[in-house]
Motif scaffolding. Structure first.
Motif, PDB file in Angstrom:
ATOM      1  N   ARG A   1      64.060 -15.514  26.011  1.00  0.00           N
ATOM      2  CA  ARG A   1      65.374 -15.419  26.664  1.00  0.00           C
ATOM      3  C   ARG A   1      66.360 -16.226  25.841  1.00  0.00           C
ATOM      4  O   ARG A   1      66.252 -17.441  25.728  1.00  0.00           O
ATOM      5  CB  ARG A   1      65.331 -15.946  28.103  1.00  0.00           C
ATOM      6  N   ASN A   2      67.341 -15.531  25.252  1.00  0.00           N
ATOM      7  CA  ASN A   2      68.352 -16.194  24.454  1.00  0.00           C
ATOM      8  C   ASN A   2      69.596 -16.484  25.297  1.00  0.00           C
ATOM      9  O   ASN A   2      69.742 -15.983  26.406  1.00  0.00           O
ATOM     10  CB  ASN A   2      68.712 -15.349  23.234  1.00  0.00           C
ATOM     11  N   GLU A   3      70.498 -17.262  24.740  1.00  0.00           N
ATOM     12  CA  GLU A   3      71.664 -17.741  25.479  1.00  0.00           C
ATOM     13  C   GLU A   3      72.940 -17.137  24.908  1.00  0.00           C
ATOM     14  O   GLU A   3      73.071 -16.961  23.692  1.00  0.00           O
ATOM     15  CB  GLU A   3      71.723 -19.267  25.418  1.00  0.00           C
ATOM     16  N   ILE A   4      73.873 -16.820  25.795  1.00  0.00           N
ATOM     17  CA  ILE A   4      75.183 -16.316  25.380  1.00  0.00           C
ATOM     18  C   ILE A   4      76.189 -17.460  25.418  1.00  0.00           C
ATOM     19  O   ILE A   4      76.242 -18.224  26.376  1.00  0.00           O
ATOM     20  CB  ILE A   4      75.662 -15.183  26.302  1.00  0.00           C
ATOM     21  N   MET A   5      76.997 -17.570  24.367  1.00  0.00           N
ATOM     22  CA  MET A   5      78.047 -18.584  24.314  1.00  0.00           C
ATOM     23  C   MET A   5      79.366 -17.918  23.933  1.00  0.00           C
ATOM     24  O   MET A   5      79.397 -16.763  23.497  1.00  0.00           O
ATOM     25  CB  MET A   5      77.671 -19.691  23.315  1.00  0.00           C
TER      26      MET A   5
ATOM     27  N   VAL B   1      78.766 -15.009  21.413  1.00  0.00           N
ATOM     28  CA  VAL B   1      77.824 -15.393  20.365  1.00  0.00           C
ATOM     29  C   VAL B   1      76.442 -15.567  20.996  1.00  0.00           C
ATOM     30  O   VAL B   1      76.329 -16.190  22.056  1.00  0.00           O
ATOM     31  CB  VAL B   1      78.255 -16.710  19.668  1.00  0.00           C
ATOM     32  N   ILE B   2      75.410 -14.991  20.366  1.00  0.00           N
ATOM     33  CA  ILE B   2      74.041 -15.137  20.852  1.00  0.00           C
ATOM     34  C   ILE B   2      73.400 -16.349  20.172  1.00  0.00           C
ATOM     35  O   ILE B   2      73.358 -16.433  18.947  1.00  0.00           O
ATOM     36  CB  ILE B   2      73.189 -13.884  20.564  1.00  0.00           C
ATOM     37  N   LYS B   3      72.931 -17.282  20.994  1.00  0.00           N
ATOM     38  CA  LYS B   3      72.224 -18.453  20.477  1.00  0.00           C
ATOM     39  C   LYS B   3      70.732 -18.228  20.667  1.00  0.00           C
ATOM     40  O   LYS B   3      70.252 -18.027  21.776  1.00  0.00           O
ATOM     41  CB  LYS B   3      72.666 -19.708  21.232  1.00  0.00           C
TER      42      LYS B   3
END
Length: 497
Positions: A243-247, A276-278
């Motif tokens: 699970r990636n994070e959105i910024m 941006v995908i972190k």
């Protein structure tokens, strides 16, 4: 098992099957008004028949093969895409509506009316060049004009900040939704490996996917356990392992580099408001800017671009207006002349001011050809300034002759008044197009919702009909059991067997 006891088992299986069906009907009726609920149906199937020598196969009753969730994947996919498109136009329309309120056109307090008031004041001054009251009126009208421009610039600046903050909040909401989907994936997997179909969990999963789709266009796939994998602009947001994070890019530093909400500076090029995908790249944080085509985030990003364009347009208008008036008033910067306005090339709308010297001493306003107002009754320069309202000029060219004090009009250019009206018109066109697209999309969504409801919705009349059907079957099986009980009583208590 054959005989009476075999028949007893058969009737019992029928009783339990009808009971499960009635319980499912009760579950459907209870969720009649539950958003996102999909109607469930009990799948009944016959038990394996018993082979009896000399007789053949004898049925052994019924069993519940499963509880199906009534959905159409094609309709669900159309709805997901529809939520994305609808939310995009809704967000764009809402934000542009706020921007329109900033311009407040047409109205008596709008800038277009203030522009007319300023030029009317110069016209009046041209007819009454020696009246001190005429010059004072010019100063007061121009200050009102400046205040209006500055109010608009500040309002757009605040709207832009609110819009960026809204995008940052959307990223937080999306991350929360992804976390919920990750937890659901685990719960669904646990139920699936045990052979169960977690219908209610799948309903919740669909709702969360649609919520995420309404924020940005996503691509969704499912594995054999019904766990969802989600990508956005071909970048992984969620799968069974990650699970990636959105910024959000919230600002640009002095070097023009993108700065994220957590103050991280990106090396990759990105615009304010961009997602941006972190991700975790072998223990190191990796950042990948993404581009969206749909969702409320895309609509808000497009609105942010319009706000930037309107800010730049207002700055350009303020600078051009001040430059044109100053050029004529000071006779193109003559050493004996004085600028009517002061303005900076950057942030012109906020920096625009009436020259402080003129505010303190309105008699410094030049009305005639002489920069020292030596010729009594001469209002030719004031008249020339007033003509700027309807004279097309090209400020990048040789538009003013300081020797003859004449304007070289350019029919291929626009007037100062028209340049501002063009901004308002462009904004109105964007708003109208967005509203039209929204109306069309809402009509399509209503149709899709009707189709989904026809497949997945709970029809109270249909449920009552099924309830009567299964209730009758339950009573019939009960009657069979009662009859078998009497037969067994006769066999055991009234015979010598």
């Amino acid at each position: 098992m054959s005989g009476l006891f075999g028949t007893l088992n058969t009737a019992t299986s029928g009783l339990l099957a009808q009971q499960n069906a009635l319980q499912t009907i009760g579950h459907n009726v209870s969720n009649l008004n539950t958003p996102g609920y999909s109607r469930q149906r009990v799948d009944l199937q016959t038990n394996v028949a018993q082979q009896v020598p000399g007789v053949g196969q004898i049925g052994t009753g019924v069993q519940v093969g499963g509880i199906s969730r009534m959905t159409d994947p094609f309709i669900m996919n159309q709805l997901m895409n529809g939520y994305s498109t609808t939310s995009k136009h809704q967000a764009l329309s809402d934000t542009i509506g706020q921007l329109e309120a900033t311009f407040n056109e047409p109205s008596e307090t709008g800038l277009s009316n203030q522009i007319s008031e300023v030029f009317n004041a110069w016209t009046y001054l041209a007819s009454n060049p020696e009246q001190a009251a005429s010059k004072t009126m010019i100063v007061q009208t121009s200050e009102t004009f400046v205040d209006t421009i500055q109010h608009m610039a500040n309002a757009m600046k605040a709207l832009k900040a609110d819009t960026v903050q809204q995008l940052d909040k959307a990223a937080v909401d999306a991350n929360s939704t992804l976390k919920q989907l990750e937890d659901l994936n685990h719960q669904i997997w646990q139920a699936s490996v045990r052979g169960y179909t977690p219908n209610d969990l799948l309903d919740t999963q669909d709702q969360l996917v649609n919520k995420l789709a309404s924020q940005g266009d996503i691509q969704v796939s499912k594995d054999k356990y019904n766990r969802v994998s989600i990508t956005m602009d071909e970048q992984t947001l969620l799968n069974e392992n990650t699970r990636n994070e959105i910024m959000t890019v919230t600002s640009l530093n002095d070097s023009g580099e993108a700065v994220l909400s957590d103050k991280t500076t990106l090396t990759a090029e990105a615009k304010v408001g961009q997602f941006v995908i972190k991700s975790d790249n072998e223990g190191t944080a990796a950042y990948q800017p993404i581009n969206l085509d749909g969702g409320s985030v895309k609509g808000t990003q497009e609105a942010l671009t319009v706000i930037d364009d309107m800010q730049a347009g207002l700055d350009q208008f303020a600078y051009d207006f001040a430059t044109a008036v100053n050029t004529i008033h000071s006779n193109d910067g003559d050493e004996d002349g004085i600028d009517f306005f002061t303005v900076s090339e950057e942030g012109s709308a906020l920096s625009l001011q009436v020259n402080q010297e003129i505010k303190e001493n309105p008699s410094l306003i030049v009305t005639g050809k002489s920069l020292n107002n030596e010729i009594a009754g001469d209002g030719s320069r004031a008249q020339l300034i007033s003509s700027l309202k309807n004279t097309p000029i090209n400020l990048d060219g040789d538009w003013y002759n300081e020797n003859t004090m004449k304007i070289n009009s350019d029919v291929n250019s626009s007037t100062l008044f028209d340049s501002y009206n063009g901004m308002v018109t462009d904004m109105g066109i964007i708003k109208q197009q967005s509203d039209n697209m929204l109306d069309t999309q809402e009509g399509l969504m209503a149709l899709l919702e009707q189709r989904r409801e026809s497949v997945s919705g709970v029809d109270i009349n249909g449920e009552v009909t099924d309830m009567i059907k299964y209730s009758s079957a339950f009573q019939a099986n009960s009657k069979v059991l009662a009859t078998l009980s009497e037969m067994l009583d006769t066999l055991i208590n009234r015979t010598g067997v």
